[in-house]
Each structure stands twice: as C-alpha cells, then as structure tokens.
Design an enzyme around this catalytic site. Structure first.
Site, mmCIF file in Angstrom:
data_model
loop_
_atom_site.group_PDB
_atom_site.id
_atom_site.type_symbol
_atom_site.label_atom_id
_atom_site.label_comp_id
_atom_site.label_asym_id
_atom_site.label_seq_id
_atom_site.Cartn_x
_atom_site.Cartn_y
_atom_site.Cartn_z
ATOM 1 N N ASN B 78 -35.640 12.253 16.925
ATOM 2 C CA ASN B 78 -36.643 13.233 16.493
ATOM 3 C C ASN B 78 -36.176 14.680 16.684
ATOM 4 O OD1 ASN B 78 -38.327 10.813 18.076
ATOM 5 N ND2 ASN B 78 -38.895 11.195 15.954
ATOM 6 N N ILE B 85 -37.275 20.235 16.386
ATOM 7 C CA ILE B 85 -37.991 19.120 16.995
ATOM 8 C C ILE B 85 -39.070 18.612 16.059
ATOM 9 C CG2 ILE B 85 -39.339 18.392 19.009
ATOM 10 C CD1 ILE B 85 -38.173 20.968 20.395
ATOM 11 N N CYS B 86 -39.132 17.301 15.875
ATOM 12 C CA CYS B 86 -40.185 16.710 15.055
ATOM 13 C C CYS B 86 -41.314 16.259 15.982
ATOM 14 C CB CYS B 86 -39.638 15.517 14.277
ATOM 15 S SG CYS B 86 -40.872 14.736 13.242
ATOM 16 N N LEU B 87 -42.313 17.120 16.099
ATOM 17 C CA LEU B 87 -43.416 16.831 17.013
ATOM 18 C C LEU B 87 -44.691 17.357 16.361
ATOM 19 C CD1 LEU B 87 -43.995 15.747 19.901
ATOM 20 C CD2 LEU B 87 -43.717 18.072 20.735
#
Lengths: 410, 148
Positions: B78, B85-87
């Site tokens: 992620n 950041i994939c959040l």
C-alpha cells in the site's frame, strides 16, 4: 520567511490543552475530563455545543461549517444535515463550570504536587473540588491540611461579600474593592478585574452567578458601572440587541439571487459588500453560520451583534492573508531589505565592462561579439547591455543571442 | 498569517505526550511541516525498522487531510516507490475529527496489516498475494537495508 519561536509558541498560556493536566498515572481522570469537554474539530472547550442525530457533540459553528462541506458526522459518518442540529445546554453548563474550575484545579494540582502548603487560593467552594481533588497518587493528608489552612484564612474575614470576592479572583489581597456584575455574562467580578474579565471573553476572574450577589452591593455596582462605562451603553442599544437575537437566519439560495440582492443581505447586517460574487456568497454563508451558532448559546452567553461583526472582520483578514501568495510578499520585503546590496552589485556590474573587456580578448566568441558591438551604430544603452552580458557570460545561450543580434549588422 | 490554535495544540501534544513508537516534530521555519519517524510494529516484517516520513498540513487543515509521504524506502503493497500511502483517511475518508496523531497511528497499523487487495504498488501486492512468506522476507530485508 515567517518564522516563529516554537518554544515560545508552545508555552503560550493562552493555548489550553488536556496535557496541561498530569497523566492519569499521577492524577486520574482530569486529563480525560478536559479532553471530553472539547470539540473534536477545533480542540477547544465546547462553544455553543450541539448534538447531531448520531449523538456526537461539536461546537455549533464547527458543526455548521463541516456539514456545509459534507452532510455527515465527522466522527461516525452518519448522514445528517444542518437543520437537524440540536442544542446541548447540559454540556454548555458543564463546560461553563469547567472553564471556571479549570485554572483553579490546575493551580491546586501544581501546589499539591509541589508539596506547597500555603495555597490560600485553595479556598474555593468544596463542592467542585471533591470529585476532582483527591487523585490516588496524592497524599490525602496534604490535601486536607491544605483545605483546612485555606478555610481558616478565609474565615478570619467576617464580611461575606469580601470572602466571595476573594474566592472569585483567587487573590485574597483585593481587600475592600467591591464586586460588580458583568454586563455580558452577568457573573460577579471584582471591579478591578472587570476589564481583564471582558477581554478574556468572560473566561477569567468570574466565579459566582448573578443570583449569589449580595443585594447590599447592588447600588455600589451601578456606580461602578457608570464610572467604567461613562454611560456609553444606552438602554436603547440593549433593546435593539434583544430584539435582534431571536430567530435564526434562513439559508439563502444564492443561485436565484442577483449580486445586488446578496449585497443587500450583507448590508442589512452592516457587513462589507465589496468583492466578487464568490466572495459575497462566502461572506454571507459565514455570517449565517456565525449568527445561527451564536443562537445555539444560552441567552446569557450570547455575543452581541457588534462582537459577531468583529469576528467576521477577523475572518476576512485571515482569508485575505491566506489567499495572498506568501512568496510575493517575501520578494518585495527581500528586495527592500537587500536594496543596498543589490545597488552595489548593479554598480559593480556597470563598471566592470571597462575593466573586464581587455581581460578577455582571448576568447574568439567574445571577440566576435565585441566587434559586432563596436560597429553597432544603434542605441547606446543596448550596446552597453551586450557588453555587460558578454563579460558576465560565457554561457552559450548568451553568446548565441548576441550573435543573432549582430546578424543584421553583417 | 497566523497558525490556527488547533495546530499549536496538536503540536504541543505530539511533543509533550508522544504516541508509542511515533515521533513528530515541526520545522522551526514552517510549523505546518513535520519530520516524522515511525517504528516498525513488533511482529511485522518492519520490526526494528525506523521509518522516516514527512507530513504537511495544508492551508485548509483540518477541513482537508494532511499530506503524508514515506521518505524511507519500504516494501509494502500500500506504499509505492515514491513513498505515497494508500490509506482511506488520507483521502475520501478524511474527517476533521481526526488528528495528526490518529493519522500516524493508522499508518503504523497499516504496517502491521498490509492490504494487498487494495494495492498502490501493484508488483508488491502481487508478490504478497502469490507468495506471502517470500514477500514478507523481502520486506524484512528492505527494512534491514534502508530503515536501520
């Protein structure tokens, strides 16, 4: 660039935070209590607390701003709307009491933890202290001793009003001064503290609700007020104020309103009518939120229209500050600050060609350029510039440019 | 231009009462820009690693999310090569009720539980899906190489 001393900023006593209280290992509950009375959006103690349909609590203005952006609770994402906002007077009461108690409790904790026993300030109504003041980490003996000594000190004064006043200010030394009723929050405040009290938005130096004021001091109060205000606040003013604060402002549908109509809406509240359409709309939206959020306070805590208008002006200033390109400001300042240095450099650059040209006859490129410049019968300043470029240069681009310029000559 | 009180409060709290395994300190000349370190959570392939991040609070904060990026290379499905950041809470699930602290705790939690079903680094996610043990081993090696 804009630089702030971090330490100074963080030590600013005006910025209150749950970490002002020791961690729960030392003093259980207080830090959490302070945190629980704060809005999750602005981190301040609740101002005009309201609940959404999900039960989560926010400051009215924070909730209104957020729901204008996205119609859902910021904590749990449950969908809701501005119109379903409900006031939470119980929370407001709790926060008002805590605002009063907070400083005092902090003082007391510090004194207790430091093992100080003088602490006359500890002469506050015991009701408030009982639930908070006996953290398990603190030696109970010390607390009780403190309380006893506090009591006996205050007890030595016979006058009831004086005792109350001493308690409200936390400084028993005030002696013969009388308390007066604050015109904004209607609480009893020592007369010498009234300006500070008003400046702090009624946060400091107040402890007693209006009901507790000794009736004997009433006439004294009036005198004190007329002294302080010189009769500037007329009764008419007050009436107008009370008439105005009744109904919430309706949400305007800006798409069907012309610019002029929006300006009229703003003018009705003495707000600025300058700026383009988006600015007018943003201003009016903000005013509606501010105005209606004020109505979510209990009447005694509401701000006067003039105060709201002042807040609007501050908001506009902040917005203007934020919109400006900070780099542009910096460049102008930078130029001004370094003008002397720049002038010196320019001077030197202007003088240099005279000294410089004989020094670089070896470079064939320079020679070509120089001959071109020399033969140029055109405007003088231009040839000056080329010379300067050549001396400063050596970069291929410049030479190219100069050669192009000399082409028509040849 | 003044710094909103909320940012001052958050900074104070981050400095005075830091979350375990997380540190964040603002730059002296730009108090909206933070140097962050996060310790790799125990039991994850990032254990014993100390990861550097940068965090920036945009003008609209807290109405808009902070911008956060890993500066230390990390092998995580992620988090991509550029450290992005994939959040969800850094994007559409941002809420003004969240704080710098909660964001950093979420990133720490993301290190413990990579989610290859919603990847940002497609190759790493594929590796994690097809051969988790092998992928974790690579993550561990990268941690030793770059984050210690």
């Amino acid at each position: 660039m804009w630089k702030v001393n971090l330490k100074e900023l963080l030590d600013d006593t005006d910025v209150q935070d749950p970490t002002d209280f020791p961690p729960s290992s030392t003093v259980p509950g207080l830090r959490d209590l302070d945190g629980a009375l704060r809005c999750n959006i602005c981190q301040e103690l609740y101002e005009a607390p309201v609940v959404l349909t999900c039960g989560h609590c926010f400051c009215s203005l924070c909730a209104r701003n957020q729901l204008g952006e996205k119609p859902a609770c910021p904590t749990c994402w449950r969908e809701t709307t501005i119109s379903s906002i409900r006031v939470n007077p119980t929370m407001e009461e709790a926060v008002t009491a805590w605002k009063d108690a907070r400083r005092f409790v902090l003082h007391m904790i510090n004194d207790t933890l430091n093992g100080q026993t003088k602490a006359i300030e500890a002469s506050r109504p015991t009701k408030r202290r009982k639930p908070n003041a006996r953290p398990s980490g603190v030696v109970p003996d010390m607390v009780s001793h403190q309380r006893r000594s506090g009591r006996s000190d205050v007890g030595s004064s016979d006058d009831d009003a004086e005792r109350e006043m001493a308690m409200s200010s936390g400084t028993p030394a005030l002696g013969s001064n009388s308390s007066i009723e604050c015109p904004v929050c209607a609480k009893s405040v020592p007369m010498t503290m009234i300006n500070d009290h008003l400046d702090s938005n009624c946060k400091y130096h107040s402890a007693l609700s209006s009901g507790k004021i000794a009736s004997s001091s009433k006439s004294g109060q009036k005198d004190a007020w007329s002294k302080l205000l010189n009769g500037t606040r007329s009764g008419k003013d007050k009436e107008k104020h009370e008439a105005e604060v009744d109904n919430p402002l309706p949400k305007a549908s800006y798409t069907v309103l012309k610019d002029k109509q929006i300006r009229d809406l703003l003018a009705a509240y003495n707000l600025s009518t300058t700026g383009d359409r988006p600015q007018l709309i943003a201003r009016h939206e903000r005013w509606v939120a501010l105005y209606n959020a004020n109505l979510d306070r209990s009447p005694i805590l509401r701000k006067r229209p003039a105060e709201l208008q002042l807040e609007m002006r501050r908001w506009e200033e902040d917005r203007r500050g934020a919109r400006k390109d900070p780099l542009k400001i910096d460049i102008t300042e930078y130029r001004r600050a370094n003008k002397a240095e720049f002038d010196k450099l320019i001077q030197r650059a202007r003088v240099n060609p005279v000294h410089g040209s004989p020094k670089q006859p070896n470079s064939p490129k320079t020679l070509v350029v120089e001959s071109a410049v020399g033969s140029e019968s055109g405007p003088g300043p231009a040839s000056d510039r080329w010379k300067r470029l050549k001396v400063a240069g050596g970069g291929g681009g410049e030479t190219d440019a100069i050669v192009v310029d000399s082409d028509p000559e040849g | 231009m003044s710094l909103p009180k909320r940012i001052i409060k958050e900074t104070e709290r981050l400095v005075a009462d830091p979350a375990p395994g997380i540190s964040a300190s603002p730059h002296e000349d730009n108090l909206r820009y933070f140097d962050v370190t996060i310790q790799g959570p125990d039991g994850s392939p990032f254990q014993n690693g100390v990861f550097k991040l940068e965090l920036f609070l945009p003008e609209e904060y807290p109405m808009a999310p902070p911008k956060v990026r890993f500066l230390t290379k990390i092998y995580h499905p992620n988090i991509d090569k550029l450290g992005r950041i994939c959040l969800d809470i850094l994007k559409d699930k941002w809420s003004p009720a969240l704080q710098i602290r909660t964001v950093l705790l979420s990133i720490q939690a993301l290190l413990s539980s990579p989610n290859p079903d919603d990847p940002l680094a497609a190759d790493v996610a594929k590796h994690y899906k097809e051969d988790e043990a092998g992928a974790r081993q690579v993550s561990k090696e990268w941690t030793e190489k770059y984050a210690t």
